[in-house]
Design a protein around this motif. Structure first.
Motif, PDB file in Angstrom:
ATOM      1  N   GLY A  68      95.525  42.274  -6.206  1.00 13.27           N
ATOM      2  CA  GLY A  68      95.460  41.226  -5.441  1.00 13.27           C
ATOM      3  C   GLY A  68      95.972  41.208  -3.857  1.00 13.27           C
ATOM      4  O   GLY A  68      95.378  40.916  -3.006  1.00 13.27           O
ATOM      5  N   GLY A  75      92.681  42.994 -10.560  1.00  5.82           N
ATOM      6  CA  GLY A  75      93.962  43.089 -10.365  1.00  5.82           C
ATOM      7  C   GLY A  75      94.762  43.819 -11.743  1.00  5.82           C
ATOM      8  O   GLY A  75      94.756  44.936 -11.631  1.00  5.82           O
ATOM      9  N   ARG A 132      85.074  36.703  -4.953  1.00  3.36           N
ATOM     10  CA  ARG A 132      84.543  36.841  -6.264  1.00  3.36           C
ATOM     11  C   ARG A 132      83.209  36.521  -6.505  1.00  3.36           C
ATOM     12  O   ARG A 132      82.705  37.241  -7.368  1.00  3.36           O
ATOM     13  CB  ARG A 132      85.767  36.258  -7.408  1.00  3.36           C
ATOM     14  CG  ARG A 132      86.956  37.092  -7.206  1.00  3.36           C
ATOM     15  CD  ARG A 132      88.160  36.414  -8.095  1.00  3.36           C
ATOM     16  NE  ARG A 132      89.080  37.270  -8.275  1.00  3.36           N
ATOM     17  CZ  ARG A 132      90.262  36.886  -8.931  1.00  3.36           C
ATOM     18  NH1 ARG A 132      90.158  35.732  -9.602  1.00  3.36           N
ATOM     19  NH2 ARG A 132      91.202  37.766  -8.810  1.00  3.36           N
ATOM     20  N   ASP A 168      94.024  43.526  -1.764  1.00 12.40           N
ATOM     21  CA  ASP A 168      92.707  42.990  -1.379  1.00 12.40           C
ATOM     22  C   ASP A 168      92.903  42.046  -0.274  1.00 12.40           C
ATOM     23  O   ASP A 168      92.170  41.961   0.793  1.00 12.40           O
ATOM     24  CB  ASP A 168      92.133  42.419  -2.517  1.00 12.40           C
ATOM     25  CG  ASP A 168      90.872  41.784  -2.425  1.00 12.40           C
ATOM     26  OD1 ASP A 168      90.463  41.551  -1.339  1.00 12.40           O
ATOM     27  OD2 ASP A 168      90.390  41.508  -3.328  1.00 12.40           O
TER      28      ASP A 168
END
Length: 392
Positions: free
Chosen positions: A350, A372, A35, A353
């Protein structure tokens, strides 16, 4: 929606909402910095243009209390390493202690405010808290798609007190990719939906019903659809209260000319934590005491056939309990197959990913969303508060 590419920022103090809600271990070491890396293009662009950059983010759920374990100190350190320059951490996100740090920023300097959620005003979108945050910027930039669905002070409230509000490069990229997939997809357009519950994916199935050419449904949520067709699914996770809904979705897909594909076999086990799989079984013959915890090889072959000519693929949700190696082969196999397609491939959520990162295949996908809940709501066709305020 304007972005930082459309405005002059040199010499200006720019307040940027980022999403540095990254996982840390017991020693406060970041275990996944994706992130932070995702928003580097925006931060670097502002630094290169001589802006004074003030970053703000949340971390975890401290519920309005100062929780040392949820400090953004690890994020400040990691960002500094990635940028190759010092990134100071303010002792708070509002208040007189912060003012001299902001005032002392030189062009190209970066300051990270402490965790927004140490104050209740962030999640309640408190007007006074929003006004206090707005003190730190002449320009507001939102680059946090992960919280775009939250009407929080740093996302919505702050925009009422700063005249120039634009998107960062990451937020713009999210909207461009996801918007193209929904509104102007190359076809065939295939949506892969997995995960545990139908209830959490109803919105996607409803909104994409008239847009996609094919649905692929896997994971535990497929059990509900199979049971709705009359199959015994043993001890597998099922949402019995949604059996009628599942039947309705399949009927609507048929009426709309949308192909709807479910698993034809599964890998069985006694539970998602089991160390060994019990074997592979067709869905017509699942034993009463067993759970379906992954798609089987025949299903992988079927799904690969459905996907082979796809030109747009949107994927949300794994095919099984992939965190356990005994039940990971279906999700991992599908990841490798989708990664090899000559198509626009978009991953969101999430778990999905995490799956793609586990397979070390991130570079093979067109786009991996950083959202998400915001990804789900965008795909459901909902209006995201962050986009609404930026689009006017």
């Amino acid at each position: 929606m304007r972005s930082i590419e459309d405005i002059e920022v040199g010499g200006k103090t720019v307040l940027v909402r980022v999403d540095f809600n990254v996982p840390v271990d017991a020693q406060q070491r970041i275990t996944d910095d994706n992130r932070i890396r995702a928003t580097l293009p925006t931060i670097q662009a502002l630094v290169d243009k001589g802006a004074k950059v003030v970053l703000m983010s949340h971390m975890g759920k401290p519920k309005g209390k100062r929780v040392p374990e949820l400090s953004l100190a690890p994020a400040a350190q990691r960002l500094g390493e990635l940028l190759g320059q010092d990134v100071a951490l303010a002792p708070d996100c509002i208040g007189d202690e912060v003012a001299p740090l902001v005032d002392g920023l030189a062009p190209g300097g970066v300051l990270l405010l402490e965790n927004l959620r140490f104050h209740d005003g962030e999640t309640t979108n408190d007007p006074e808290f929003s006004r206090e945050l707005a003190r730190w910027g002449e320009i507001y930039v939102d680059d946090a798609f992960g919280v775009a669905h939250r009407a929080h002070a740093s996302v919505v409230g702050v925009t009422e007190h700063i005249d120039t509000c634009v998107a960062g490069l990451l937020l713009k990229k999210e909207v461009d990719y996801l918007g193209t997939a929904l509104d102007n997809p190359a076809r065939p357009f295939v949506c892969i939906v997995g995960g545990a519950k139908v209830s959490s994916k109803l919105g996607i199935l409803e909104n994409l019903m008239g847009r996609v050419d094919r649905f692929i449904v896997g994971g535990a949520m497929a059990n509900t659809f199979l049971k709705a067709q009359g199959y015994n699914v043993g001890a597998s996770l099922v949402e019995d209260d949604l059996l009628d809904t599942a039947r309705d979705i399949m009927e609507r897909a048929k009426a709309a000319g949308v192909s709807f594909y479910l698993p034809v076999d599964g890998i069985l086990g006694t539970g998602p934590q089991g160390k060994l799989a019990s074997g592979v079984c067709p869905f017509q013959d699942i034993p009463d005491g067993e759970m379906v915890l992954d798609i089987g090889p025949a299903t992988h072959t079927l799904f690969a056939e459905v996907l082979k000519d796809a030109k747009t693929v949107v994927w949300n949700g794994p095919m099984g309990a992939f965190e356990n190696q005994a039940f990971s082969q279906g999700s991992v196999g599908l990841t490798h197959f989708v990664a090899g397609l000559e198509a626009m491939t978009i991953v969101g959520g999430g778990d999905t990913d995490a799956l793609v990162h586990l397979c070390k295949m991130t570079h093979k996908f067109s786009f991996i969303s950083t959202g998400g809940g915001s990804f789900l709501e965008f795909m459901e066709g909902k209006k995201l508060p962050a986009l609404q305020v930026l689009q006017g």
